[in-house]
Write a protein that holds these residues in place. Structure first.
Motif, PDB file in Angstrom:
ATOM      1  N   LEU A  40      46.832  44.918  62.695  1.00 46.40           N
ATOM      2  CA  LEU A  40      47.824  45.725  61.982  1.00 46.40           C
ATOM      3  C   LEU A  40      48.934  46.230  62.897  1.00 46.40           C
ATOM      4  O   LEU A  40      50.070  46.405  62.466  1.00 46.40           O
ATOM      5  N   GLY A  41      48.596  46.454  64.137  1.00 43.63           N
ATOM      6  CA  GLY A  41      49.590  46.950  65.078  1.00 43.63           C
ATOM      7  C   GLY A  41      50.733  45.955  65.246  1.00 43.63           C
ATOM      8  O   GLY A  41      51.903  46.316  65.168  1.00 43.63           O
ATOM      9  N   ARG A  42      50.336  44.696  65.443  1.00 39.75           N
ATOM     10  CA  ARG A  42      51.386  43.709  65.616  1.00 39.75           C
ATOM     11  C   ARG A  42      52.128  43.469  64.314  1.00 39.75           C
ATOM     12  O   ARG A  42      53.330  43.217  64.300  1.00 39.75           O
ATOM     13  N   LEU A  43      51.393  43.563  63.216  1.00 31.44           N
ATOM     14  CA  LEU A  43      52.038  43.433  61.905  1.00 31.44           C
ATOM     15  C   LEU A  43      53.137  44.487  61.766  1.00 31.44           C
ATOM     16  O   LEU A  43      54.256  44.202  61.325  1.00 31.44           O
ATOM     17  N   THR A  44      52.812  45.731  62.166  1.00 34.93           N
ATOM     18  CA  THR A  44      53.795  46.818  62.093  1.00 34.93           C
ATOM     19  C   THR A  44      54.988  46.524  62.992  1.00 34.93           C
ATOM     20  O   THR A  44      56.142  46.684  62.588  1.00 34.93           O
ATOM     21  N   PHE A  45      54.693  46.066  64.205  1.00 32.42           N
ATOM     22  CA  PHE A  45      55.761  45.753  65.164  1.00 32.42           C
ATOM     23  C   PHE A  45      56.698  44.683  64.600  1.00 32.42           C
ATOM     24  O   PHE A  45      57.921  44.833  64.615  1.00 32.42           O
ATOM     25  N   ASP A  46      56.095  43.609  64.051  1.00 34.19           N
ATOM     26  CA  ASP A  46      56.914  42.536  63.476  1.00 34.19           C
ATOM     27  C   ASP A  46      57.708  43.043  62.276  1.00 34.19           C
ATOM     28  O   ASP A  46      58.867  42.666  62.083  1.00 34.19           O
ATOM     29  N   ALA A  47      57.073  43.896  61.466  1.00 32.41           N
ATOM     30  CA  ALA A  47      57.744  44.408  60.271  1.00 32.41           C
ATOM     31  C   ALA A  47      58.934  45.283  60.656  1.00 32.41           C
ATOM     32  O   ALA A  47      59.969  45.277  59.984  1.00 32.41           O
ATOM     33  N   ILE A  48      58.802  46.020  61.751  1.00 34.94           N
ATOM     34  CA  ILE A  48      59.935  46.848  62.212  1.00 34.94           C
ATOM     35  C   ILE A  48      61.086  45.940  62.621  1.00 34.94           C
ATOM     36  O   ILE A  48      62.229  46.133  62.214  1.00 34.94           O
ATOM     37  N   ASN A  49      60.776  44.899  63.406  1.00 35.04           N
ATOM     38  CA  ASN A  49      61.820  43.978  63.854  1.00 35.04           C
ATOM     39  C   ASN A  49      62.524  43.316  62.686  1.00 35.04           C
ATOM     40  O   ASN A  49      63.736  43.120  62.704  1.00 35.04           O
ATOM     41  N   ARG A 102      62.767  44.425  59.660  1.00 32.96           N
ATOM     42  CA  ARG A 102      63.132  45.395  58.614  1.00 32.96           C
ATOM     43  C   ARG A 102      62.402  45.041  57.317  1.00 32.96           C
ATOM     44  O   ARG A 102      62.986  45.045  56.252  1.00 32.96           O
ATOM     45  N   ASP A 103      61.119  44.708  57.455  1.00 29.65           N
ATOM     46  CA  ASP A 103      60.313  44.329  56.297  1.00 29.65           C
ATOM     47  C   ASP A 103      59.826  45.614  55.614  1.00 29.65           C
ATOM     48  O   ASP A 103      58.691  46.046  55.793  1.00 29.65           O
TER      49      ASP A 103
END
Lengths: 326, 283
Positions: free
Chosen positions: A278-287, A289-290
């Motif tokens: 989930l951490g990386r999911l959050t990081f990718d989502a921030i990049n 703008r998901d």
């Protein structure tokens, strides 16, 4: 606290989740949209696209109305259990999060169990042998461990143990081999787990060890320890029954309060180690703008924090009759 | 736990917290020198021979264990069976006149009043049927009526169990009513000892006289109280010679030079003071 009153208490706390989640959504909704960047820009990239197509995409993603309109639509969707679709993968957000959850849970539970167990043991030993070489080492190492940034520590461990010594894999959660027996698979995942879990555990371990040591030293000086000794019971019973159970009470509070850092710590660590959680999911989502994925993650962490606090309170009540009976 | 009396009391059971330790002297209990026992043997002494009661029971009871559990653990080796142990706990609570002992055993310290907490501590001590109980200011934290009840309880238990009682107190009225023999301590040293009656009627040491002179007499309101100038000396660097000489109204040159030898006033009544030293020794 009787079983019935405990049940009522838990139920009440869970009902309190509703306004909390409501507030989390409203705050984060505005926060995310206040942040610079536009999901449309991320999706189309540098391609030259007609303005009509951009407007069309905007309305398809539900980004065309005013921000209050968007919020109301989002709230009504969430109320129906619909967190929307990821802008990037087009998959339902709930599905995306659930598919990433096991990896994060594995990492989190491993590191937290490690940190709590080793931290308390080191703290207690340190306090019992105050001033010894062990105590000095534990104190020094935990100050350093507490101060190190997680992402830097992760990279250093990776550099040392996978690049130089080749002991552990640097990236991912399992090897890209198809022919593995279930047992091999378990060992493979455990092998991958070592470095990210260690990276995360060191911070919590340092915190818990320092706290356990300080509380233990304080409790061991109290009068009821003298009274316990005066009864002629073994020193082990004095330390582990009378002192430790009192000394861990504040540690339990801090452990509960720190559940939230499990997710924030995971963002950095999972990114460094390419751990598919989930951490990386959050990081990718921030990049990217998901927005739907980010919003759902914030709601998820919010619920997790409330539940963690509830569990902390229950454990506290179980350990301390003064809480339980008043 | 700052005064010499409390530290002395804790030393008797070797309970002085680190970094405190016994540097010199010996402690004889039932014919054995307790200060030379191993830690394990010492635990045996605490279980079977000598118990301690403290000043502020609320601090000496562990807040998170029930009263029953805290009494039970001291007698676990004597009553291995759970049911017998429970019965012994109830019996101990009953013996300290706690009403409804079955219920009180399940309660936690914060649910009891100060007097009840002190009774529970006494029960934990006497449940082991010790031959000696050391009570360190056992009633100081309690109000007067409860104080009286606890003192009477201690006296009654003395005869019921056949235990000796060392009572540490600065309350001269309490000492006079409970004790048969008194040791007066100043700056961690015994300055005078004797039967209670002799000490109160015929004090020999200037410090004892000053102590007795500080009692308020309700019948003679205008009687001036004795006032001792100065303060307690720093025990890490006590005065040379007699420790009391800097504050003593009758100090002589010799008092600051050498420790006074023990002198006998009457049978069993001894004083350590140059005023009473035999001329042969003083010379």
């Amino acid at each position: 606290m009787t079983a019935a009153s405990l049940y009522r208490y838990v139920l009440l706390r869970l009902v309190q989740l509703v306004p909390v989640v409501f507030l989390i959504i409203i705050l984060n909704f505005f926060l995310i949209r206040l942040a610079p960047g536009d999901p449309i820009a991320y999706i189309i990239g540098d391609a030259p696209i007609a303005d009509e197509l951009v407007a069309d995409l905007r309305s398809k993603l539900g980004l065309d109305g005013s921000i209050t309109q968007q919020l109301l639509i989002y709230l009504s969707n969430v109320a129906q259990g619909d967190f929307g679709f990821s802008y990037v993968s087009r998959a339902p957000v709930t599905e995306v999060i659930l598919s990433r959850l096991p990896a994060t849970l594995l990492l989190m539970i491993t590191q937290y169990v490690l940190a709590i167990a080793v931290g308390i043991v080191l703290g207690v030993l340190s306090a019992r042998h105050q001033g010894s070489a062990l105590d000095v080492t534990v104190t020094a190492v935990s100050v350093v461990g507490y101060a190190l940034p997680v992402f830097w520590l992760g990279q250093m461990l990776m550099l040392m143990f996978s690049m130089k010594l080749g002991l552990f894999p640097a990236q991912g959660m399992m090897s890209l081999r198809y022919s593995m027996t279930p047992v091999e698979k378990v060992f493979d995942i455990a092998h991958h787990l070592v470095l990210p879990a260690l990276t995360l555990a060191i911070f919590n371990l340092a915190l818990i060890a320092r706290l356990a040591r300080a509380n233990m030293l304080q409790v061991l000086r109290l009068e009821y320890i003298i009274f316990a000794r005066s009864k002629g019971i073994s020193e082990r019973a004095v330390v582990y029954r009378h002192a430790l159970r009192n000394a861990v009470l504040p540690v339990v509070t801090v452990i509960g309060l720190n559940i939230k850092t499990l997710i924030t710590g995971a963002v950095l660590t999972e990114t460094v180690f390419a751990w598919p959680g989930l951490g990386r999911l959050t990081f990718d989502a921030i990049n990217a703008r998901d927005y739907p994925v980010l919003m759902a993650m914030f709601v998820f962490v919010g619920i997790l924090v409330v539940i963690a606090n509830l569990i902390t309170d229950i454990i506290y009540a179980w350990l301390d009759p003064r809480i339980r009976l008043q | 736990m700052s005064g010499g009396k409390s530290v002395t009391a804790l030393s008797l059971l070797r309970l002085v917290p680190m970094p405190g330790r016994i540097v010199a002297g010996s402690i004889t209990l039932n014919g054995r020198d307790v200060s030379r026992l191993s830690d394990d043997e010492m635990r045996g002494v605490r279980r079977n021979e000598a118990a301690m009661i403290f000043q502020d029971a609320s601090n000496f009871l562990n807040p998170i264990f029930s009263i029953g559990d805290q009494i039970a653990e001291g007698i676990a080796d004597r009553f291995p069976s759970k049911r017998e142990r429970r019965a012994a706990v109830i019996e101990a609570l009953h013996s300290v006149r706690i009403p409804d002992p079955e219920r009180v055993a399940t309660l936690y310290p914060f649910q009891l009043s100060g007097g009840m907490q002190q009774r529970a501590v006494i029960a934990a001590a006497t449940a082991r049927k010790p031959s000696l109980v050391i009570a360190d200011e056992p009633t100081t934290a309690l109000d007067a009526t409860v104080q009286f009840q606890i003192l009477r309880l201690l006296e009654e238990l003395q005869t019921e169990i056949g235990m000796s009682l060392i009572l540490i107190s600065h309350d001269l009225a309490v000492i006079a009513s409970v004790c048969s023999r008194v040791y007066v301590m100043y700056a961690a040293e015994i300055v005078e000892s004797g039967p209670t009656r002799d000490i109160y009627r015929n004090p020999a040491h200037p410090y004892t006289k000053a102590l007795l002179g500080s009692i308020l007499d309700p019948l003679e309101e205008r009687k001036p109280l004795t006032i001792l100038e100065g303060a307690m000396p720093d025990l890490s660097a006590p005065p040379q010679g007699c420790r009391f000489h800097p504050r003593c109204p009758a100090a002589m040159p010799i008092c600051s030079q050498a420790k006074p030898p023990p002198a006998t006033i009457s049978s069993g009544h001894q004083v350590n003071c140059w005023l009473h030293a035999e001329p042969a020794v003083a010379a």
